[in-house]
Write a protein that holds these residues in place. Structure first.
Motif, mmCIF file in Angstrom:
data_model
loop_
_atom_site.group_PDB
_atom_site.id
_atom_site.type_symbol
_atom_site.label_atom_id
_atom_site.label_comp_id
_atom_site.label_asym_id
_atom_site.label_seq_id
_atom_site.Cartn_x
_atom_site.Cartn_y
_atom_site.Cartn_z
ATOM 1 N N LYS A 61 16.577 142.252 169.774
ATOM 2 C CA LYS A 61 17.443 141.430 170.614
ATOM 3 C C LYS A 61 16.694 140.134 170.893
ATOM 4 C CE LYS A 61 19.825 141.432 175.016
ATOM 5 N NZ LYS A 61 20.033 142.162 176.278
ATOM 6 N N TYR A 62 17.274 139.033 170.485
ATOM 7 C CA TYR A 62 16.658 137.735 170.680
ATOM 8 C C TYR A 62 17.277 137.068 171.903
ATOM 9 C CZ TYR A 62 14.986 138.339 165.928
ATOM 10 O OH TYR A 62 14.392 138.818 164.796
ATOM 11 N N GLU A 63 16.422 136.555 172.791
ATOM 12 C CA GLU A 63 16.886 135.826 173.958
ATOM 13 C C GLU A 63 16.159 134.489 174.010
ATOM 14 O OE1 GLU A 63 16.396 138.045 177.520
ATOM 15 O OE2 GLU A 63 17.626 139.724 176.819
ATOM 16 N N TYR A 64 16.913 133.435 174.218
ATOM 17 C CA TYR A 64 16.345 132.102 174.328
ATOM 18 C C TYR A 64 16.601 131.588 175.734
ATOM 19 C CZ TYR A 64 16.283 132.452 169.286
ATOM 20 O OH TYR A 64 16.070 132.876 168.017
#
Length: 99
Positions: A61-64
């Motif tokens: 899961k990528y979070e920016y």
């Protein structure tokens, strides 16, 4: 003519045995050996299924996020090598040229 060559090749491949069979008189089956084999096979199968399950269920899961701290400083370390003649009084020009 070609068919004869194929048959000979096929027969040769069938007769070729890189791992010769053990004579039947050397093989002795036992209940304990079979039990160990079944336990080993079951353990390997269970571990294989579990590894595949972990592989299938794992995801990233990528979070920016925007950095809101404007007062912080980013520390950057840089190593620089400059090729210049040595002007030290202890160094001679010959020692620089040998490097």
């Amino acid at each position: 003519m070609r068919r004869l060559n194929r048959k000979k090749t096929l027969n040769l491949m069938k007769e070729l045995d890189a791992f010769p069979k053990v004579p039947e008189s050397y093989v002795e089956t036992s209940v304990s050996g079979g039990t160990v084999s079944l336990i080993a096979f079951t353990t390997i199968a269970f571990l294989t299924v579990m590894e595949f399950t972990v592989y299938r269920d794992t995801w990233m899961k990528y979070e920016y996020e925007v950095d809101k701290d404007f007062t912080s400083k980013l520390r950057i370390n840089i190593d620089i090598t400059v090729a210049m003649r040595c002007q030290c009084k202890y160094c001679s020009s010959e020692s620089f040229e040998t490097l």
